[in-house]
Design a protein around this motif. Structure first.
Motif, PDB file in Angstrom:
ATOM      1  N   VAL A   1      -6.502   0.141  10.491  1.00  0.00           N
ATOM      2  CA  VAL A   1      -6.627  -0.620  10.119  1.00  0.00           C
ATOM      3  C   VAL A   1      -7.460   0.229   8.569  1.00  0.00           C
ATOM      4  CG1 VAL A   1      -9.336  -1.189   9.826  1.00  0.00           C
ATOM      5  CG2 VAL A   1      -8.365  -1.605  12.081  1.00  0.00           C
ATOM      6  N   VAL A   2      -7.855   0.953   8.314  1.00  0.00           N
ATOM      7  CA  VAL A   2      -7.576   0.900   7.217  1.00  0.00           C
ATOM      8  C   VAL A   2      -6.270   0.975   6.489  1.00  0.00           C
ATOM      9  CG1 VAL A   2      -6.822   3.487   6.931  1.00  0.00           C
ATOM     10  CG2 VAL A   2      -9.330   3.092   5.294  1.00  0.00           C
ATOM     11  N   HIS A   3      -5.146   1.377   6.442  1.00  0.00           N
ATOM     12  CA  HIS A   3      -4.222   0.662   5.518  1.00  0.00           C
ATOM     13  C   HIS A   3      -3.459  -0.343   6.271  1.00  0.00           C
ATOM     14  CE1 HIS A   3      -3.863   5.019   5.221  1.00  0.00           C
ATOM     15  NE2 HIS A   3      -4.512   4.420   4.412  1.00  0.00           N
ATOM     16  N   LEU A   4      -3.551  -2.006   5.985  1.00  0.00           N
ATOM     17  CA  LEU A   4      -3.719  -3.164   6.453  1.00  0.00           C
ATOM     18  C   LEU A   4      -2.322  -3.189   6.470  1.00  0.00           C
ATOM     19  CD1 LEU A   4      -5.032  -5.901   7.579  1.00  0.00           C
ATOM     20  CD2 LEU A   4      -4.875  -6.588   5.208  1.00  0.00           C
ATOM     21  N   SER A   5      -1.465  -2.829   5.436  1.00  0.00           N
ATOM     22  CA  SER A   5       0.213  -3.873   5.440  1.00  0.00           C
ATOM     23  C   SER A   5       0.593  -2.374   6.961  1.00  0.00           C
ATOM     24  CB  SER A   5       0.349  -2.395   4.086  1.00  0.00           C
ATOM     25  OG  SER A   5       0.041  -0.948   4.034  1.00  0.00           O
ATOM     26  N   ILE A   6       0.183  -0.984   6.601  1.00  0.00           N
ATOM     27  CA  ILE A   6       0.978   0.153   7.369  1.00  0.00           C
ATOM     28  C   ILE A   6       1.127  -1.216   8.683  1.00  0.00           C
ATOM     29  CG2 ILE A   6       1.019   2.321   8.353  1.00  0.00           C
ATOM     30  CD1 ILE A   6       0.611   3.415   6.162  1.00  0.00           C
ATOM     31  N   MET A   7      -0.708  -1.059   9.226  1.00  0.00           N
ATOM     32  CA  MET A   7      -1.055  -1.667  10.592  1.00  0.00           C
ATOM     33  C   MET A   7      -0.316  -3.410  10.682  1.00  0.00           C
ATOM     34  SD  MET A   7      -4.542  -3.634  12.272  1.00  0.00           S
ATOM     35  CE  MET A   7      -4.983  -3.828  13.618  1.00  0.00           C
ATOM     36  N   ALA A   8      -0.207  -3.600   9.794  1.00  0.00           N
ATOM     37  CA  ALA A   8       0.413  -4.952   9.739  1.00  0.00           C
ATOM     38  C   ALA A   8       2.294  -4.391  10.609  1.00  0.00           C
ATOM     39  CB  ALA A   8       0.983  -5.720   8.604  1.00  0.00           C
ATOM     40  N   GLY A   9       3.019  -3.878   9.758  1.00  0.00           N
ATOM     41  CA  GLY A   9       4.493  -3.582  10.337  1.00  0.00           C
ATOM     42  C   GLY A   9       4.661  -2.826  11.538  1.00  0.00           C
ATOM     43  N   ALA A  10       3.130  -2.049  12.014  1.00  0.00           N
ATOM     44  CA  ALA A  10       3.255  -1.323  13.406  1.00  0.00           C
ATOM     45  C   ALA A  10       2.841  -2.510  14.536  1.00  0.00           C
ATOM     46  CB  ALA A  10       2.669   0.119  13.204  1.00  0.00           C
ATOM     47  N   ALA A  11       2.348  -3.376  13.943  1.00  0.00           N
ATOM     48  CA  ALA A  11       1.851  -4.425  14.863  1.00  0.00           C
ATOM     49  C   ALA A  11       3.270  -5.030  15.601  1.00  0.00           C
ATOM     50  CB  ALA A  11       0.910  -5.462  14.731  1.00  0.00           C
ATOM     51  N   LEU A  12       4.523  -5.631  14.120  1.00  0.00           N
ATOM     52  CA  LEU A  12       5.804  -6.257  14.781  1.00  0.00           C
ATOM     53  C   LEU A  12       6.741  -5.398  15.510  1.00  0.00           C
ATOM     54  CD1 LEU A  12       5.256  -7.922  11.387  1.00  0.00           C
ATOM     55  CD2 LEU A  12       4.522  -8.889  13.427  1.00  0.00           C
ATOM     56  N   ILE A  13       6.462  -3.495  15.633  1.00  0.00           N
ATOM     57  CA  ILE A  13       7.283  -3.189  15.911  1.00  0.00           C
ATOM     58  C   ILE A  13       7.576  -3.894  17.306  1.00  0.00           C
ATOM     59  CG2 ILE A  13       7.978  -1.501  17.283  1.00  0.00           C
ATOM     60  CD1 ILE A  13       6.339   0.365  15.165  1.00  0.00           C
ATOM     61  N   PRO A  14       7.183  -4.061  18.127  1.00  0.00           N
ATOM     62  CA  PRO A  14       7.607  -5.048  19.786  1.00  0.00           C
ATOM     63  C   PRO A  14       7.911  -6.338  19.710  1.00  0.00           C
ATOM     64  CG  PRO A  14       5.190  -4.448  20.061  1.00  0.00           C
ATOM     65  CD  PRO A  14       5.740  -3.927  18.289  1.00  0.00           C
ATOM     66  N   LEU A  15       7.873  -7.242  18.271  1.00  0.00           N
ATOM     67  CA  LEU A  15       8.132  -8.506  17.774  1.00  0.00           C
ATOM     68  C   LEU A  15       9.441  -8.189  17.875  1.00  0.00           C
ATOM     69  CD1 LEU A  15       7.536 -12.115  18.388  1.00  0.00           C
ATOM     70  CD2 LEU A  15       7.505 -11.459  16.113  1.00  0.00           C
ATOM     71  N   VAL A  16       9.533  -7.193  16.925  1.00  0.00           N
ATOM     72  CA  VAL A  16      11.072  -7.074  16.169  1.00  0.00           C
ATOM     73  C   VAL A  16      12.327  -6.152  17.509  1.00  0.00           C
ATOM     74  CG1 VAL A  16      13.007  -4.902  15.069  1.00  0.00           C
ATOM     75  CG2 VAL A  16      10.940  -5.685  14.126  1.00  0.00           C
ATOM     76  N   PHE A  17      11.355  -5.521  17.992  1.00  0.00           N
ATOM     77  CA  PHE A  17      12.334  -5.262  19.595  1.00  0.00           C
ATOM     78  C   PHE A  17      12.657  -5.878  20.570  1.00  0.00           C
ATOM     79  CE2 PHE A  17      11.802  -1.032  18.153  1.00  0.00           C
ATOM     80  CZ  PHE A  17      13.085  -0.122  18.738  1.00  0.00           C
ATOM     81  N   TRP A  18      11.704  -7.184  20.902  1.00  0.00           N
ATOM     82  CA  TRP A  18      12.054  -8.627  21.894  1.00  0.00           C
ATOM     83  C   TRP A  18      13.146  -8.782  20.876  1.00  0.00           C
ATOM     84  CZ3 TRP A  18      10.835 -13.178  19.823  1.00  0.00           C
ATOM     85  CH2 TRP A  18      10.670 -14.627  20.488  1.00  0.00           C
ATOM     86  N   SER A  19      13.469 -10.046  19.927  1.00  0.00           N
ATOM     87  CA  SER A  19      14.437 -10.060  19.522  1.00  0.00           C
ATOM     88  C   SER A  19      15.248  -9.449  19.347  1.00  0.00           C
ATOM     89  CB  SER A  19      14.118 -11.069  17.683  1.00  0.00           C
ATOM     90  OG  SER A  19      13.852  -9.214  16.977  1.00  0.00           O
ATOM     91  N   VAL A  20      16.048  -8.309  19.523  1.00  0.00           N
ATOM     92  CA  VAL A  20      17.175  -7.510  19.018  1.00  0.00           C
ATOM     93  C   VAL A  20      17.525  -7.354  20.893  1.00  0.00           C
ATOM     94  CG1 VAL A  20      17.891  -5.305  18.580  1.00  0.00           C
ATOM     95  CG2 VAL A  20      16.505  -6.146  16.987  1.00  0.00           C
ATOM     96  N   GLU A  21      16.156  -7.181  21.592  1.00  0.00           N
ATOM     97  CA  GLU A  21      16.780  -7.222  22.896  1.00  0.00           C
ATOM     98  C   GLU A  21      17.391  -8.291  23.489  1.00  0.00           C
ATOM     99  OE1 GLU A  21      17.729  -6.308  26.497  1.00  0.00           O
ATOM    100  OE2 GLU A  21      17.126  -4.938  25.369  1.00  0.00           O
ATOM    101  N   ARG A  22      16.739  -9.414  22.984  1.00  0.00           N
ATOM    102  CA  ARG A  22      17.219 -10.923  23.033  1.00  0.00           C
ATOM    103  C   ARG A  22      18.589 -11.370  22.695  1.00  0.00           C
ATOM    104  NH1 ARG A  22      14.156 -15.502  24.724  1.00  0.00           N
ATOM    105  NH2 ARG A  22      15.541 -16.731  23.481  1.00  0.00           N
ATOM    106  N   LEU A  23      19.032 -11.365  21.667  1.00  0.00           N
ATOM    107  CA  LEU A  23      20.121 -10.806  20.656  1.00  0.00           C
ATOM    108  C   LEU A  23      21.227 -10.070  21.546  1.00  0.00           C
ATOM    109  CD1 LEU A  23      21.864 -11.845  18.297  1.00  0.00           C
ATOM    110  CD2 LEU A  23      21.515  -9.920  17.649  1.00  0.00           C
ATOM    111  N   LEU A  24      20.955  -8.590  22.226  1.00  0.00           N
ATOM    112  CA  LEU A  24      21.474  -8.103  23.257  1.00  0.00           C
ATOM    113  C   LEU A  24      21.978  -8.699  24.217  1.00  0.00           C
ATOM    114  CD1 LEU A  24      19.872  -4.295  22.529  1.00  0.00           C
ATOM    115  CD2 LEU A  24      22.019  -5.197  21.441  1.00  0.00           C
ATOM    116  N   GLN A  25      21.465  -8.898  25.309  1.00  0.00           N
ATOM    117  CA  GLN A  25      21.467  -9.959  26.204  1.00  0.00           C
ATOM    118  C   GLN A  25      22.390 -11.062  26.444  1.00  0.00           C
ATOM    119  OE1 GLN A  25      17.247 -10.758  28.223  1.00  0.00           O
ATOM    120  NE2 GLN A  25      17.177  -8.713  28.047  1.00  0.00           N
ATOM    121  N   ARG A  26      22.301 -11.398  25.148  1.00  0.00           N
ATOM    122  CA  ARG A  26      23.338 -12.915  24.484  1.00  0.00           C
ATOM    123  C   ARG A  26      23.813 -13.540  23.403  1.00  0.00           C
ATOM    124  NH1 ARG A  26      22.844 -18.371  24.182  1.00  0.00           N
ATOM    125  NH2 ARG A  26      20.714 -18.268  24.774  1.00  0.00           N
TER     126      ARG A  26
END
Length: 837
Positions: free
Chosen positions: A151-176
């Motif tokens: 929370v003290v580093h909002l930009s680092i926190m934002a990037g880390a919060a999006l890791i699952p979303l990024v993996f979700w999009s890549v997983e969908r691309l891998l599947q089809r």
């Protein structure tokens, strides 16, 4: 009718998944309801020193109708758009335009927790995991220690919060593989690139590369077909598209980074200083093993003096998720028969993703430990990754992998795909390890606070003592986790599953709700008396704050204009809090041998002595001194040992209260002046050496390039020159110059590419003068010179982002799977992959 009902059931399931994702987004907003409503705000360290003033500046600039290109308030001026951590184009940050800055900042931090949970839920569901398992993974990740501490580093926190979303999009691309899904991946990657800090996106890219490599290898091993390597082609394409989409932020950012202290490459000891070692592994089991930044029902010690040490290393995902993650690996290794038709497996290969996650976890852990293993040197040799400061931040991806593996572990329990012996072993190991650590802590006398032992050892010895809740609450959680695992050996009933979910939620959100200190937003709306006193001076000037303590309550920091508070109140300053502060600024004030940025700390009282002209050259009129620094210009510089006539050269105290003492410069140099002597000196190091001499005369202009010796000599000499300077907006300066001869006009404004000067509408060159500053040659007579910041990097970024956006819209049209009916780029990549095989 059966097909219609089946389709309706599938749609209902998808809708229910969407509702759960929305509920996960809303959960932190409800738990942090005071922050959501704006009654409390976060304020610790970087929150008030960086993110509040910078985001406030961006919002104020946009509301005034100006573009946020240049920041005149820090380091005597630096790019604002190029400062990536302002994350101007990151969509959640647009809340700063509609809410008070501190409310917006705190609300965005809470929203990141919800986005992390929703992304983790979506990713687990895309893997085919049950809702119970997906919920466990989502809770473990959305309130993990790395996110909560960041929370003290909002930009680092934002990037880390999006890791699952990024993996979700890549997983969908891998599947089809499909056009629309490739666009989705590019959009998610671009969003993470725009979040404001490069380190987490770079670690995410490495983890994704390992993840996709394992998936491709598994598919090739099973099918022995070249098309299995298609994901390895699609991922770079997605990153190229994402980079193009984010170019509007990335290109100015890269340009500014080239001029920062870290552009030349930091040393091995520096970049590995913040890495996991020794006692740091306790934080995986004891989130308050070193204490914490605030006292709470869980953290009973006074606020730790090591907040930075703590938030760089906190990788807590909860004790039960940690056990479940271990079970996902150990249980699968001991399970003999795994049917390939399982929903847990890739439809094309019959292989699940836990081994890809495990490889990413192991590699990122090896990065996080830095110099503790020989791998550290190998990491340091890698381009880009090796030069990232604070290797411990790799635990951002480690926390994601642990949460995902925890979801696998719970799903294995639910589907009875794990041996009872493995469950028993993991269940007993958890309280055994936690209890063993506490037993060692109880039998080992803690080192005193003044000990030379490592700080982590000292703090652990103080924090893990009975009966502090720092010690016994983790043991209680470990015992409860073990009891639930043992009860689920035979069958994981719905009741046991809900109890596990409840325990995970209590564990991680107990940490989240008690970790970061808050205060009322009214604290940030106050104007201290020192600021009101300074506002009486309506001229254009700069301030310098002498601060050595980095953990200050807001009221004290405000009064001292500490770190970046001058920016929040609209004062131009030479201080600043930015990891991309200009390299030449560091060279002048701190020396060319200093490897790191100054982070706004200025503690050399000799700068205030007569004969030292650096602050005068920077147009500093007032110095604000933290009372407990011991700096007193008249005492330290020996005013009592000089003749009375010379005592007027000393800085004079003009204001003081309990928080700050303000001294006035008796001889501040004007913001713009005509040089008396001009010399052409192409050697930048020689200019710096001359500039740092205490007796340097600011009327001497040393020009680095753009003038021949003869031209420089022609601009030297006595003469009258009157200069009026105006700043019509943050991105422009206007000078009205009246001179009886051609003169070199020097401005104590930071030189930076992108500034353009016009003389009566005609372009004239801007010279680099005295290592830092800008200069412009003006002929005799009365002239108007206008300087405006128009960076080419921003113009190219806008063009590239626009073109990429148009291309993505065109690529998205169609959205069908990649097959023989599609001749464009993606089909060509598919055919190329098959041909390579």
């Amino acid at each position: 009718m059966k097909r219609r009902r089946a389709g309706g059931g599938a749609r209902l399931l998808r809708h229910s998944d969407g509702l759960v994702a929305l509920a996960l987004v809303a959960l932190p907003l409800l738990l942090f309801w005071r922050v959501t409503l704006g009654r409390e705000v976060f304020y610790l360290h970087d929150v008030q020193y960086y993110f509040y003033p910078y985001h406030k500046l961006v919002a104020d600039t946009l509301r005034a109708g100006d573009l946020p290109l240049w920041n005149p308030y820090a380091f005597s001026g630096m790019p604002l758009l190029g400062d990536g951590q302002t994350a101007i184009f990151f969509a959640p940050n647009w809340l700063f335009l509609v809410l008070p800055p501190m409310h917006a900042l705190s609300l965005i931090a809470v929203l990141h927790l919800g986005l992390a949970g929703a992304g983790m839920w979506a990713y687990a569901r895309a893997l085919g995991l049950s809702r119970l398992a997906a919920l466990a993974g989502a809770l473990a990740y959305m309130a993990n220690g790395f996110l909560v501490a960041r929370v003290v580093h909002l930009s680092i926190m934002a990037g880390a919060a999006l890791i699952p979303l990024v993996f979700w999009s890549v997983e969908r691309l891998l599947q089809r593989p499909a056009r629309g899904r490739l666009v989705l991946v590019a959009g998610c990657l671009a969003l993470q690139l725009l979040s404001g800090h490069p380190q987490v996106p770079i670690y995410t890219a490495l983890a994704l590369a390992l993840y996709v490599l394992v998936v491709a290898a598994q598919r090739w091993w099973r099918a022995r077909h070249g098309a299995a390597w298609l994901p390895l082609l699609l991922l770079p394409v997605a990153y190229l598209l994402a980079g193009g989409l984010a170019a509007v932020q990335l290109l100015p950012w890269i340009e500014l980074a080239r001029f920062s202290p870290r552009a030349a490459g930091a040393g091995y000891a520096f970049v590995t200083a913040h890495a996991l070692r020794g006692w740091d592994w306790l934080l995986w089991l004891f989130p308050y093993g070193y204490g914490g930044p605030r006292e709470s029902w869980w953290q009973a010690l006074p606020a730790t003096p090591l907040p930075a040490y703590l938030w760089e290393r906190l990788a807590y995902v909860g004790l039960l998720p940690l056990a479940l993650a271990l079970l996902a690996v150990v249980g699968r290794l001991t399970w003999r028969s795994v049917p390939h038709s399982s929903a847990l497996h890739d439809e094309a290969t019959g292989l699940d993703r836990r081994w890809a996650l495990l490889l990413a976890l192991v590699v990122l852990v090896l990065i996080a430990v830095g110099a503790a293993t020989p791998v550290g040197r190998l990491v340091y040799a890698l381009p880009l990754i090796g030069r990232l400061r604070a290797y411990a931040r790799a635990v951002s991806v480690v926390c994601f992998a642990l949460a995902a593996l925890a979801a696998y572990g719970l799903d294995d329990l639910r589907r009875r795909r794990v041996r009872r012996g493995a469950v028993t072993g993991v269940a007993l190991a958890l309280p055994g390890v936690v209890g063993g650590v506490l037993l060692v802590a109880a039998l080992t006398p803690p080192p005193p606070l003044t000990s030379d032992a490592p700080p982590s050892r000292v703090m652990a010895g103080q924090a893990l003592r009975w009966p502090l809740p720092n010690a016994f609450l983790p043991l209680l959680l470990a015992l409860l986790s073990a009891a639930l695992l043992l009860a689920a050996r035979r069958r994981l009933t719905p009741r046991l599953g809900l109890l596990m979910i409840a325990l995970i939620g209590i564990d991680v959100f107990g940490l989240a709700l008690s970790f970061n200190p808050t205060t009322t937003p009214a604290v940030f709306e106050r104007v201290p008396p020192s600021v009101r006193w300074l506002r009486r001076d309506q001229d254009l000037f700069r301030t310098a704050s002498f601060v050595v303590e980095d953990v200050l309550p807001p009221a004290t920091a405000q009064a001292q204009l500490a770190i970046s508070w001058a920016m929040a109140y609209g004062f131009e300053e030479i201080n600043g809090f930015n990891s991309l502060q200009p390299r030449r600024y560091t060279d002048v004030l701190f020396g060319p041998d200093v490897e790191d940025v100054s982070y706004g700390f200025l503690g050399d009282g000799r700068l205030l002595c007569p004969g030292h002209t650096l602050l005068s050259m920077l147009n500093v009129r007032y110095a604000l001194i933290q009372p407990d620094t011991g700096i007193d210009p008249r005492r330290d510089c020996g005013s009592e040992r000089v003749a009375p006539a010379e005592r007027d050269a000393f800085w004079t105290r003009v204001y003081s209260d309990t928080n700050v003492a303000i001294y006035r410069n008796p001889q501040p140099h004007p913001r713009a002046y005509a040089a008396r002597w001009v010399r052409s000196v192409p050697d930048a190091h020689a200019i710096l050496a001359a500039l740092r001499q205490p007796g340097f005369d600011p009327r001497l202009a040393l020009v680095e390039d753009g003038l021949t010796p003869a031209q420089a000599a022609a601009l030297s000499g006595p003469g009258a020159a009157r200069i009026e300077l105006r700043r019509p907006d943050p991105n422009a300066l206007v000078l009205e110059v009246t001179s009886d001869a051609p003169r070199l006009i020097v401005l104590s404004e930071m030189w930076f590419p992108g500034w353009q000067a016009t003389l009566h509408g005609r372009r004239v060159p801007i010279l680099r003068v005295n290592y830092l500053f800008r200069g412009v040659v003006v002929p005799a007579g009365r002239h108007t010179v206008e300087m405006r910041y128009r960076p080419l990097s921003a113009q190219l970024g806008v063009a590239l982002s626009g073109l990429t956006l148009v291309g993505l819209v065109g690529l998205c049209c169609g959205g069908r799977p990649l097959n023989g009916s599609h001749p464009p780029l993606l089909e060509w990549l598919r055919q190329s992959g098959a041909g390579a095989g």
